[in-house]
Design a protein around this motif. Sequence first.
Motif, PDB file in Angstrom:
ATOM      1  N   ASN A  37      62.671  -7.929 -54.735  1.00 44.44           N
ATOM      2  CA  ASN A  37      63.122  -6.666 -54.600  1.00 44.44           C
ATOM      3  C   ASN A  37      64.218  -6.349 -55.855  1.00 44.44           C
ATOM      4  OD1 ASN A  37      62.391  -6.036 -52.107  1.00 44.44           O
ATOM      5  ND2 ASN A  37      63.722  -6.949 -50.944  1.00 44.44           N
ATOM      6  N   MET A  38      64.896  -7.248 -56.454  1.00 40.52           N
ATOM      7  CA  MET A  38      65.879  -7.098 -57.448  1.00 40.52           C
ATOM      8  C   MET A  38      65.014  -6.795 -58.644  1.00 40.52           C
ATOM      9  SD  MET A  38      68.743  -9.232 -59.101  1.00 40.52           S
ATOM     10  CE  MET A  38      70.400  -9.105 -58.009  1.00 40.52           C
ATOM     11  N   LYS A  39      63.969  -7.330 -58.870  1.00 40.08           N
ATOM     12  CA  LYS A  39      62.979  -7.152 -60.099  1.00 40.08           C
ATOM     13  C   LYS A  39      62.483  -5.798 -60.001  1.00 40.08           C
ATOM     14  CE  LYS A  39      61.622 -11.840 -60.884  1.00 40.08           C
ATOM     15  NZ  LYS A  39      61.492 -12.711 -59.875  1.00 40.08           N
ATOM     16  N   MET A  40      62.232  -5.241 -58.688  1.00 43.64           N
ATOM     17  CA  MET A  40      61.582  -3.685 -58.382  1.00 43.64           C
ATOM     18  C   MET A  40      62.796  -2.837 -58.936  1.00 43.64           C
ATOM     19  SD  MET A  40      59.610  -4.604 -55.102  1.00 43.64           S
ATOM     20  CE  MET A  40      58.463  -2.999 -54.523  1.00 43.64           C
ATOM     21  N   ASP A  41      63.725  -3.229 -58.559  1.00 40.82           N
ATOM     22  CA  ASP A  41      65.040  -2.278 -59.006  1.00 40.82           C
ATOM     23  C   ASP A  41      65.291  -2.170 -60.450  1.00 40.82           C
ATOM     24  OD1 ASP A  41      65.831  -1.824 -56.351  1.00 40.82           O
ATOM     25  OD2 ASP A  41      67.356  -3.250 -56.128  1.00 40.82           O
ATOM     26  N   VAL A  42      65.007  -3.452 -61.135  1.00 41.16           N
ATOM     27  CA  VAL A  42      64.930  -3.251 -62.339  1.00 41.16           C
ATOM     28  C   VAL A  42      63.938  -2.155 -63.202  1.00 41.16           C
ATOM     29  CG1 VAL A  42      64.586  -4.784 -64.899  1.00 41.16           C
ATOM     30  CG2 VAL A  42      65.687  -5.944 -62.992  1.00 41.16           C
ATOM     31  N   ALA A  43      62.850  -2.339 -62.587  1.00 44.11           N
ATOM     32  CA  ALA A  43      61.595  -1.480 -63.036  1.00 44.11           C
ATOM     33  C   ALA A  43      62.168  -0.054 -62.857  1.00 44.11           C
ATOM     34  CB  ALA A  43      60.350  -1.753 -62.295  1.00 44.11           C
ATOM     35  N   CYS A  44      62.710   0.265 -61.626  1.00 44.19           N
ATOM     36  CA  CYS A  44      62.942   1.512 -61.324  1.00 44.19           C
ATOM     37  C   CYS A  44      64.154   2.249 -62.262  1.00 44.19           C
ATOM     38  CB  CYS A  44      63.756   1.624 -59.718  1.00 44.19           C
ATOM     39  SG  CYS A  44      62.372   1.556 -58.607  1.00 44.19           S
ATOM     40  N   LYS A  45      65.260   1.327 -62.413  1.00 44.14           N
ATOM     41  CA  LYS A  45      66.137   1.504 -63.467  1.00 44.14           C
ATOM     42  C   LYS A  45      65.513   1.776 -64.923  1.00 44.14           C
ATOM     43  CE  LYS A  45      70.778  -0.378 -64.461  1.00 44.14           C
ATOM     44  NZ  LYS A  45      71.657   0.628 -63.961  1.00 44.14           N
ATOM     45  N   VAL A  46      64.653   0.963 -65.223  1.00 45.25           N
ATOM     46  CA  VAL A  46      64.209   1.190 -66.667  1.00 45.25           C
ATOM     47  C   VAL A  46      63.531   2.626 -66.644  1.00 45.25           C
ATOM     48  CG1 VAL A  46      62.458   0.474 -68.253  1.00 45.25           C
ATOM     49  CG2 VAL A  46      64.129  -1.536 -67.219  1.00 45.25           C
ATOM     50  N   ILE A  47      62.721   2.820 -65.709  1.00 43.76           N
ATOM     51  CA  ILE A  47      62.080   4.129 -65.916  1.00 43.76           C
ATOM     52  C   ILE A  47      63.084   5.307 -65.872  1.00 43.76           C
ATOM     53  CG2 ILE A  47      60.362   5.693 -64.418  1.00 43.76           C
ATOM     54  CD1 ILE A  47      58.793   3.075 -63.510  1.00 43.76           C
ATOM     55  N   LEU A  48      63.933   5.235 -64.963  1.00 40.86           N
ATOM     56  CA  LEU A  48      64.915   6.201 -64.630  1.00 40.86           C
ATOM     57  C   LEU A  48      65.951   6.667 -65.700  1.00 40.86           C
ATOM     58  CD1 LEU A  48      65.342   5.860 -60.902  1.00 40.86           C
ATOM     59  CD2 LEU A  48      64.503   8.048 -61.942  1.00 40.86           C
ATOM     60  N   GLU A  49      66.464   5.486 -66.382  1.00 42.46           N
ATOM     61  CA  GLU A  49      67.485   5.505 -67.406  1.00 42.46           C
ATOM     62  C   GLU A  49      67.086   6.184 -68.962  1.00 42.46           C
ATOM     63  OE1 GLU A  49      70.635   3.106 -67.177  1.00 42.46           O
ATOM     64  OE2 GLU A  49      70.813   3.390 -65.061  1.00 42.46           O
ATOM     65  N   GLY A  50      65.700   6.123 -69.153  1.00 40.97           N
ATOM     66  CA  GLY A  50      65.347   6.335 -70.646  1.00 40.97           C
ATOM     67  C   GLY A  50      65.777   8.054 -70.735  1.00 40.97           C
ATOM     68  N   LYS A  51      65.378   8.443 -71.999  1.00 44.79           N
ATOM     69  CA  LYS A  51      65.476   9.710 -72.389  1.00 44.79           C
ATOM     70  C   LYS A  51      64.549  10.541 -71.470  1.00 44.79           C
ATOM     71  CE  LYS A  51      66.066   9.712 -77.462  1.00 44.79           C
ATOM     72  NZ  LYS A  51      66.010   8.012 -77.123  1.00 44.79           N
ATOM     73  N   ASN A  52      63.516  10.114 -71.206  1.00 47.68           N
ATOM     74  CA  ASN A  52      62.322  10.716 -70.197  1.00 47.68           C
ATOM     75  C   ASN A  52      61.464   9.491 -69.699  1.00 47.68           C
ATOM     76  OD1 ASN A  52      60.384   9.833 -72.260  1.00 47.68           O
ATOM     77  ND2 ASN A  52      60.591  11.553 -73.468  1.00 47.68           N
ATOM     78  N   ILE A  53      60.860   9.754 -68.487  1.00 46.60           N
ATOM     79  CA  ILE A  53      60.054   8.888 -67.893  1.00 46.60           C
ATOM     80  C   ILE A  53      59.342   8.148 -68.868  1.00 46.60           C
ATOM     81  CG2 ILE A  53      58.202   8.547 -66.261  1.00 46.60           C
ATOM     82  CD1 ILE A  53      60.781   9.561 -64.909  1.00 46.60           C
ATOM     83  N   GLU A  54      58.580   8.560 -69.981  1.00 41.41           N
ATOM     84  CA  GLU A  54      57.675   7.927 -70.734  1.00 41.41           C
ATOM     85  C   GLU A  54      58.380   6.602 -71.390  1.00 41.41           C
ATOM     86  OE1 GLU A  54      54.079   9.521 -73.511  1.00 41.41           O
ATOM     87  OE2 GLU A  54      55.222  11.000 -72.665  1.00 41.41           O
ATOM     88  N   GLU A  55      59.444   6.975 -71.934  1.00 41.80           N
ATOM     89  CA  GLU A  55      60.341   6.094 -72.756  1.00 41.80           C
ATOM     90  C   GLU A  55      60.259   4.705 -72.352  1.00 41.80           C
ATOM     91  OE1 GLU A  55      64.154   5.980 -75.558  1.00 41.80           O
ATOM     92  OE2 GLU A  55      64.442   6.831 -73.547  1.00 41.80           O
ATOM     93  N   GLY A  56      60.860   4.543 -70.937  1.00 44.12           N
ATOM     94  CA  GLY A  56      60.992   3.171 -70.444  1.00 44.12           C
ATOM     95  C   GLY A  56      59.732   2.895 -69.572  1.00 44.12           C
ATOM     96  N   PHE A  57      58.831   3.608 -69.490  1.00 45.95           N
ATOM     97  CA  PHE A  57      57.641   3.325 -68.443  1.00 45.95           C
ATOM     98  C   PHE A  57      56.782   1.979 -69.048  1.00 45.95           C
ATOM     99  CE2 PHE A  57      53.150   3.253 -66.714  1.00 45.95           C
ATOM    100  CZ  PHE A  57      53.511   3.701 -65.252  1.00 45.95           C
ATOM    101  N   GLY A  58      56.737   1.773 -70.476  1.00 44.30           N
ATOM    102  CA  GLY A  58      55.917   0.514 -70.770  1.00 44.30           C
ATOM    103  C   GLY A  58      56.579  -0.679 -70.372  1.00 44.30           C
ATOM    104  N   ILE A  59      57.967  -0.848 -70.340  1.00 45.03           N
ATOM    105  CA  ILE A  59      58.682  -1.958 -70.232  1.00 45.03           C
ATOM    106  C   ILE A  59      58.343  -2.219 -68.730  1.00 45.03           C
ATOM    107  CG2 ILE A  59      60.891  -3.272 -70.144  1.00 45.03           C
ATOM    108  CD1 ILE A  59      61.680  -1.782 -72.674  1.00 45.03           C
ATOM    109  N   ALA A  60      58.735  -0.956 -67.790  1.00 42.72           N
ATOM    110  CA  ALA A  60      58.890  -1.174 -66.409  1.00 42.72           C
ATOM    111  C   ALA A  60      57.172  -1.570 -66.035  1.00 42.72           C
ATOM    112  CB  ALA A  60      59.015   0.144 -65.812  1.00 42.72           C
ATOM    113  N   PHE A  61      56.170  -1.239 -66.642  1.00 44.46           N
ATOM    114  CA  PHE A  61      54.802  -1.453 -66.324  1.00 44.46           C
ATOM    115  C   PHE A  61      54.734  -3.071 -66.661  1.00 44.46           C
ATOM    116  CE2 PHE A  61      50.361  -1.775 -67.334  1.00 44.46           C
ATOM    117  CZ  PHE A  61      49.982  -1.412 -66.011  1.00 44.46           C
TER     118      PHE A  61
END
Length: 468
Positions: free
Chosen positions: A312-336
């Motif tokens: 669950n915490m790892k999923m929170d990390v993925a959410c945080k990374v997607i949401l905190e970039g300048k846009n969705i695309e910026e953090g999507f690669g790491i979250a993926f």
Amino acid sequence: KSGLDPGGAWHAWGMACLKAGNLTSAREKFNRCLKPPMDLNQLNHGSRLVQDVIQYLESPVKPVLIPDDDYFATLRELEATLRTRSLSLEMMCEGKIQHNSYYQECLFYLHSYGTNLAIISFYMRHDCMREALLHLLNKESPSEVFIEGIFIPSYESGKLHMLENLLETIDPGLESWGVYLIAACKYLQRKNYYHILYELQQFMKDHVRAAMTCIRFFTHGAKSYTELGGKQAWLLKIKDHLKVYLQEVSRSSGRKKMAFTFRKKMSATDVSRHINTVDLQMEVTKFLHQCESSGASQMTDYSLPTLFGNNNMKMDVACKVILEGKNIEEGFGIAFRVLQDFQLEATEVYSKVAKQLVKQQKYSEIQQLLKCVNESGVAAKNDGDNIILNCLNEFKNIPAEDLDNLIQDMDSDENKIQAYMMCNKLRSAYLVSVRQEKARAVQLVQHVRQLAESSGDDVVKAICAQWL
């Protein structure tokens, strides 16, 4: 005659003999009132009577032991008083202490009537740590005696390195000390003395446990990824410990089985997986640290998740990374990569992100998220539709135009109809329903008519009835 216990009298008589310097008589008197303990490993220093004897023998001023016909008796007594000839002063030189009569006398009483803890504590008080350790080993005392009698006094007096050196001198492989060292680690963990624990684990060459302690140093007490950015040195130490462990495992696999009984074991596959987790956490830390520094970070209400927690915490990390970039695309690669490496439930994470975007009223970014999901190459056919359907639980907050755009983006007509029904857009649901294959269209329109009837929408109800 009166039937009273004579023990007290024998003890007083023995103490009087001691004070007169008549050690032989004292032994005889004490023999009648002192008894050895039932359990030599009990965690105390034996009976009060034995403790009194030892306390007196260790006290600074005592008579000098001299032959009866010594003409210089008074002179020697005076000298003794001036020099306070005693155990406490002679302890300074470890070689001499063993020849001190009072020291030998203490050992006689301790070995005859004292507990193992009392003997070990006596050795420790007089800087005879080696003797304390050898006694512990010879008597196979339990680990509680080691902790109480040797370990706590050692670290409290700053002699932990001295203890470690002696342990290694007595047994270079440390195997004899395994049980005691593990018990010491557990004790330090209970006390939250993690710095001493880490120091001890490094001495033990217990690299897997040392890496786990480093994880605690990295994550504990951090309130933001800016703080974690400053603690990245711990991530490098985790990797170092795991790499050294891998080298040791590969070296020992060529030889016969090594006796690493007390050090934590882990398969090479698991170690490699943990190293990969550390690498990914470094990337996440750098990215989120950057986002917080540039002020892009928005999710202040979230607790601080890391990849060292549960799924669950790892999923929170993925959410945080997607949401905190300048846009969705910026953090999507790491979250993926996080989702792939830990085989997490991707749709659940994307739905969570989408709901956050609804709260932040960033509706166009939901469409960008769907684009990224579709382009990732591993999305199932209905993933995008399911993300939107999950989002529509918050539909009251979505303006009509944005809501229509989201539903238009859905692939399956069935899902579009379901979405329109959920949002009570019954006219739109009807228009998509009638485009379906005849038998299915009839079922769908009947359903729309029932909803219109129950919600009091006479216009849609009439249109459905006319079409049917």
